[in-house]
Design a protein around this motif. Structure first.
Motif, PDB file in Angstrom:
ATOM      1  N   GLN A 165       6.022  -3.832   4.673  1.00 16.89           N
ATOM      2  CA  GLN A 165       6.912  -4.732   3.946  1.00 16.89           C
ATOM      3  C   GLN A 165       8.288  -4.097   3.794  1.00 16.89           C
ATOM      4  O   GLN A 165       8.533  -2.969   4.238  1.00 16.89           O
ATOM      5  CB  GLN A 165       6.309  -5.052   2.572  1.00 16.89           C
ATOM      6  N   LEU A 182       9.014  -2.972  -7.535  1.00 16.52           N
ATOM      7  CA  LEU A 182       7.683  -2.838  -8.124  1.00 16.52           C
ATOM      8  C   LEU A 182       7.669  -1.745  -9.193  1.00 16.52           C
ATOM      9  O   LEU A 182       7.045  -1.905 -10.250  1.00 16.52           O
ATOM     10  CB  LEU A 182       6.652  -2.531  -7.041  1.00 16.52           C
ATOM     11  N   ARG A 223      -0.538  -3.180  -4.574  1.00 14.62           N
ATOM     12  CA  ARG A 223       0.412  -3.788  -3.647  1.00 14.62           C
ATOM     13  C   ARG A 223       1.318  -2.749  -2.984  1.00 14.62           C
ATOM     14  O   ARG A 223       1.660  -2.871  -1.806  1.00 14.62           O
ATOM     15  CB  ARG A 223       1.254  -4.819  -4.402  1.00 14.62           C
ATOM     16  N   TYR A 279      -2.836  -9.787  -5.538  1.00 10.20           N
ATOM     17  CA  TYR A 279      -3.071  -8.394  -5.926  1.00 10.20           C
ATOM     18  C   TYR A 279      -3.243  -8.269  -7.432  1.00 10.20           C
ATOM     19  O   TYR A 279      -3.999  -7.411  -7.912  1.00 10.20           O
ATOM     20  CB  TYR A 279      -1.910  -7.518  -5.446  1.00 10.20           C
ATOM     21  N   TRP A 280      -2.545  -9.109  -8.160  1.00  7.91           N
ATOM     22  CA  TRP A 280      -2.727  -9.140  -9.613  1.00  7.91           C
ATOM     23  C   TRP A 280      -4.151  -9.600  -9.938  1.00  7.91           C
ATOM     24  O   TRP A 280      -4.834  -9.019 -10.777  1.00  7.91           O
ATOM     25  CB  TRP A 280      -1.699 -10.074 -10.250  1.00  7.91           C
ATOM     26  N   CYS A 287       9.541 -10.108  -8.081  1.00  7.20           N
ATOM     27  CA  CYS A 287       8.496  -9.660  -7.164  1.00  7.20           C
ATOM     28  C   CYS A 287       7.102  -9.980  -7.699  1.00  7.20           C
ATOM     29  O   CYS A 287       6.119  -9.815  -6.985  1.00  7.20           O
ATOM     30  CB  CYS A 287       8.622  -8.165  -6.888  1.00  7.20           C
ATOM     31  N   GLY A 312       2.936 -11.314  -5.534  1.00 10.89           N
ATOM     32  CA  GLY A 312       1.750 -10.476  -5.550  1.00 10.89           C
ATOM     33  C   GLY A 312       0.641 -10.993  -6.436  1.00 10.89           C
ATOM     34  O   GLY A 312      -0.110 -10.198  -7.021  1.00 10.89           O
TER      35      GLY A 312
END
Length: 401
Positions: free
Chosen positions: A81, A89, A74, A214-215, A207, A211
């Motif tokens: 972003q 992150l 990410r 993406y995880w 956060c 995501g």
């Protein structure tokens, strides 16, 4: 002055080429270091202990993917972003990895599982935090620091294993390797630590929800990491050691196109306003990955023999597995171009399904062929599974158009 510089970096190909060359050069140095470490440890410790060490590393790598919430992928898209997200992150990822890693090491230590297991886990923790740190600076377009991390990542274990080889491998050698892997962990945590300034640790957890795709993409690689533990359950320690050697020694082959793809993702994000520029960079990426894949395939057999020359006669029977792993790495190299395009387009879910398809095929083949102990049969696993990944990814990219 700042605006023209950004425009030049966004539209010109020269900056991308130099970034890719710098990262590839760094990866080559790192890959050579990793290859030497793996070969020397395999030769000194023997197939059985080396197989345990690499199985523990594989399990630790799976744990890192589960606990990382897709942050390393990410953060590559951070150019499109809020930059504050990079700090969030970092805090979320480092806390999760270190807490989970410390718990795993403590449990294995109290259970008396042995130093090869501890070394494998710490090896995996170091790869996890270093991988994130490199992605962090890549996404922020600070390629110099990212490349420096890549180069220095393998130096502590390389130095340690060379010193050990000057003497001889003893029961204390694994402890030395643990310390060397810990150095990599510390460096990976401390270098990007400035990103944590002003970030509330509790707030950083927020956060995670943004995501999940993406995880999921990161977790899709878990099935690939499970190949070695699964083989350890159905095959002998010697066969597992052969497979582990092939997996890790040829792993650096894929790092070159992976590095190019890692540079390409944020660059493609920066080109969102220019379709022509994005398509041009995409074609260049496909061509580079495809050409590299062809070269690797052509050199598969001689490279396999060269690796066996350094590992010793105990691994001679692993020749078909090595050749298959090298060809599989070549196919994976070609896939990296399509993978980068999917990630840059914010479509990690499509890349995830591609990887899952190939991983399921690979696990199925290992479960069916592992008990036979046939090196020829196991050599087909990497080739078949990576071909499946490539086909599905190409289909996903074409479907978008």
């Amino acid at each position: 002055m700042g605006v023209p510089t950004r425009a030049r970096r966004t539209d010109g190909a020269s900056a991308v080429v130099f970034s890719v060359l710098g990262r590839v050069g760094s990866r080559i140095i790192s890959s050579l270091g990793l290859g030497v470490v793996i070969v020397l440890v395999a030769r000194a410790a023997g197939p059985a202990e080396f197989g345990v060490f690499m199985a523990a590393f594989a399990v630790g790598s799976v744990g890192g993917l589960v606990c990382g919430f897709g942050a390393p992928v990410r953060v590559l898209r951070i150019a499109g972003q809020d930059r504050h997200l990079a700090g969030q992150l970092y805090v979320m990822y480092v806390l999760a990895i270190l807490l989970a890693g410390a718990l795993a090491v403590a449990v294995c230590g109290f259970a008396g599982l042995g130093m090869p297991v501890i070394a494998g886990l710490v090896f995996a923790i170091g790869d996890a935090v270093q991988g994130y740190a490199q992605a962090h600076f890549t996404g922020l377009d600070r390629q110099g620091i990212a490349n420096l991390l890549v180069v220095t990542h393998r130096m502590p274990p390389l130095f340690a294993v060379i010193v050990i080889q000057m003497d001889r491998w003893t029961e204390h050698s694994w402890a030395v390797m643990v310390v060397a892997f810990l150095v990599s962990v510390v460096v990976g945590v401390l270098v990007p630590i400035r990103a944590a300034a002003g970030v509330d640790p509790a707030g950083a957890l927020s956060c995670v929800s943004g995501g999940l795709d993406y995880w999921g993409y990161s977790l899709s690689a878990v099935t690939t990491q499970l190949q070695l533990p699964l083989l350890g359950l159905v095959a002998s320690p010697e066969v597992t050691g052969w497979f582990a050697l092939a997996t890790r020694v040829v792993g650096p082959i894929a790092l070159v196109p992976t590095s190019a793809a890692a540079i390409a993702v944020p660059e493609l994000v920066r080109r969102q306003g220019s379709i022509a520029a994005r398509e041009r960079l995409t074609r260049q990426l496909y061509g580079a990955c495809g050409g590299y894949a062809i070269l690797v395939c052509l050199g598969a057999v001689p490279l396999a023999y060269l690796l066996l020359h350094f590992t010793g006669p105990e691994y001679d029977a692993a020749l078909p597995i090595l050749i298959g792993a090298i060809v599989g790495a070549a196919v994976s190299s070609f896939s990296q171009g399509f993978n980068a395009r999917l990630l840059a387009d914010g479509r990690p879910r499509h890349a995830m399904w591609s990887i899952l398809a190939g991983s399921v095929v690979g696990l199925t083949l290992i479960a069916a062929l592992g008990r036979s102990g046939s090196a020829v049969a196991l050599g087909s696993v990497a080739v078949v599974s990576q071909v499946v990944v490539l086909i599905v990814m190409m289909g996903a990219v074409r479907a978008e158009k």
